[in-house]
Design an enzyme around this catalytic site. Structure first.
Site, PDB file in Angstrom:
ATOM      1  N   LYS A 127       5.087   5.657   1.656  1.00 26.24           N
ATOM      2  CA  LYS A 127       6.404   5.509   1.251  1.00 26.24           C
ATOM      3  C   LYS A 127       6.647   3.983   0.867  1.00 26.24           C
ATOM      4  CE  LYS A 127       8.407   6.840   5.003  1.00 26.24           C
ATOM      5  NZ  LYS A 127       7.460   7.650   5.498  1.00 26.24           N
ATOM      6  N   THR A 128       5.985   2.982   1.633  1.00 28.65           N
ATOM      7  CA  THR A 128       6.184   1.596   1.426  1.00 28.65           C
ATOM      8  C   THR A 128       5.350   1.118   0.080  1.00 28.65           C
ATOM      9  OG1 THR A 128       6.535   0.979   3.666  1.00 28.65           O
ATOM     10  CG2 THR A 128       5.676  -0.652   2.278  1.00 28.65           C
ATOM     11  N   GLU A 171      13.188   2.998   0.187  1.00 29.22           N
ATOM     12  CA  GLU A 171      12.319   3.790   1.171  1.00 29.22           C
ATOM     13  C   GLU A 171      13.062   4.699   1.708  1.00 29.22           C
ATOM     14  OE1 GLU A 171       8.904   3.063   4.446  1.00 29.22           O
ATOM     15  OE2 GLU A 171       9.262   1.359   2.942  1.00 29.22           O
TER      16      GLU A 171
END
Length: 459
Positions: A127-128, A171
């Site tokens: 995600k990051t 995110e």
């Protein structure tokens, strides 16, 4: 909460006073700035001084250190970070006084309804990095996005930015179903695997949560799904999703893939037509997949391929994602956030292929429940490096009801060494480091401090 009969949007109005508990946190600080920009009066509290607290004070935000019901003053609502529970004195004080209490995710959800484009990046892993790639691309396209990332991005010198454009990029975490408070117009699902089993019952429960997240996208929006990941495909089955992938037929894919000094170089094709060329500054096949996800999001939102090329070329990694920290005794020291067996496998497989003489890994498991649930898988993955140093488990939010320790992992990994403190980890790394080695500090806790301690010392 029991005392918030009205949706939070009713309170996010100019002149209202919001108190943020845990205001110095990575997603609370930008929330404070965004709400202040909307005309609210912002105050808050945190457990300690920090750069984010000092920044907020420079913007005129009152921040108390320590939690006390008196900090609430005459606020109209309270917003708390996920780490703050009902027993917190400020939460208990708000409930006693009838002040409505909302979750951070609810606030972000209400805010994103104000943006025509709400790009939400979800998944068990990646995600990051993918949110960071999206940020680079949308910045290259000069869309002036508002951004919320769960890590530090050098481009922003933080994990967020407050823009004035029509796009917000977030995110989006599944833990405690936080992302179900969001209102995405574009929902990216990178992968769906078993994790956070202290909250979810099983993989099916996790898939159901991601399914509900995807169903939040309105008509005219887009659900973007990794065709290579069975869990993601299952979660989005029947939703007419836009797909990306490397191994499975997908609408957005990579062609002419090769490595340039270990870094992937490839063409991005969408529905059979060339869209952009990608020359990544980060390693690994998993980052090709992340880049395809970011490119797919850019495509469905109408960005030109040139912005994708420029954004991906400029991206050199997010903080704690294979982040180069320095050199010690001829060994290169990197740090990575990997804390799930799948993430560990992707990281270590990539690192083994980079041509270093030895791979030395200092790993700190994250939470007792995850270590217990994936014990055998952690053991197998940690057999990949040439040398393994195990720090004690980082408890995070948990109590050790399982009675488990990193020493238990150590006994099952040939040649591994267990260290009870980070100082001892740094000492072991110092003894082990040789020219040509790759040293990795790995985990979602504070293991990075061991690498920093190592680099602080003279050879």
């Amino acid at each position: 909460m029991m005392n918030n009969p009205n949706p939070i949007g009713d309170y996010l109005l100019p002149g209202k006073k919001a108190h943020l508990v845990g205001i110095g946190g990575v997603s609370m600080c930008p929330l404070a700035e965004v709400l202040q920009g909307m005309g609210l009066q912002i105050q808050g509290s945190d457990m300690s001084e920090s750069d984010t607290v000092r920044r907020l004070r420079s913007l005129g935000v009152t921040v108390a250190i320590g939690h006390n019901a008196e900090n609430l003053g005459d606020c109209d609502l309270v917003i708390r970070t996920a780490a703050v529970h009902d027993g917190n004195p400020e939460i208990a004080g708000a409930i006693a006084r009838g002040i409505p209490v909302y979750e951070r995710a609810q606030a972000w959800g209400a805010i994103m309804r104000r943006y025509p484009n709400a790009l939400c990046v979800s998944g068990t892993h990646g995600k990051t990095t993918t949110t960071s790639m999206c940020t680079h691309i949308f910045m290259a396209a000069e869309t002036d996005p508002t951004v919320m990332i769960g890590g530090t991005l050098p481009l922003l010198r933080s994990g967020y930015r407050v823009g004035k454009g029509d796009t917000i990029i977030l995110e989006s975490c599944e833990y405690c179903n936080s992302f179900l408070s969001f209102f995405p117009t574009v929902a990216v699902i990178l992968n769906v695997e078993a994790d956070h089993l202290d909250f979810f019952k099983d993989l099916q429960d996790i898939q159901n949560s991601f399914r509900r997240f995807a169903e939040l996208v309105p008509p005219g929006g887009s659900v973007i799904v990794n065709a290579d990941n069975a869990g993601a495909r299952e979660a989005a089955q029947g939703l007419n999703a836009f797909t990306f992938g490397l191994e499975t037929e997908a609408e957005c894919t990579a062609m002419n893939l090769h490595e340039d000094r270990g870094r992937p170089d490839f063409d991005i094709y969408v529905r059979g037509e060339f869209y952009a060329h990608a020359a990544l500054g980060v390693y690994g096949r998993h980052n090709v997949s992340n880049a395809l996800a970011a490119a797919a999001a850019a495509y469905v939102l109408g960005l030109p391929g040139k912005a994708v090329e420029e954004g991906l070329a400029a991206f050199a990694g997010a903080g704690r994602r294979f982040e180069h920290k320095g050199t010690f005794n001829g060994a290169e020291v990197y740090d990575d956030y990997a804390h799930h067996p799948d993430e560990l496998h992707a990281l270590l497989s990539t690192a083994k292929g980079l041509g270093y003489k030895r791979l030395i890994v200092a790993f700190q498991p994250h939470t007792y429940s995850r270590t217990s649930k994936f014990f055998d898988r952690f053991v197998e993955e940690l057999k990949l490096p040439d040398a393994v140093i195990l720090a004690e488990i980082f408890a995070a939010r948990e109590q050790n009801t399982q009675g488990i320790s990193s020493a238990d992992l150590c006994r099952n990994i040939p040649g591994a060494v267990y260290c009870s403190t980070l100082d001892k980890v740094a000492d072991r790394l110092r003894q082990a480091a040789r020219p040509g080695d790759l040293i990795l500090t790995v985990g979602a806790g504070d293991i990075y401090r061991a690498g920093e301690k190592l680099l602080e010392r003279d050879v």
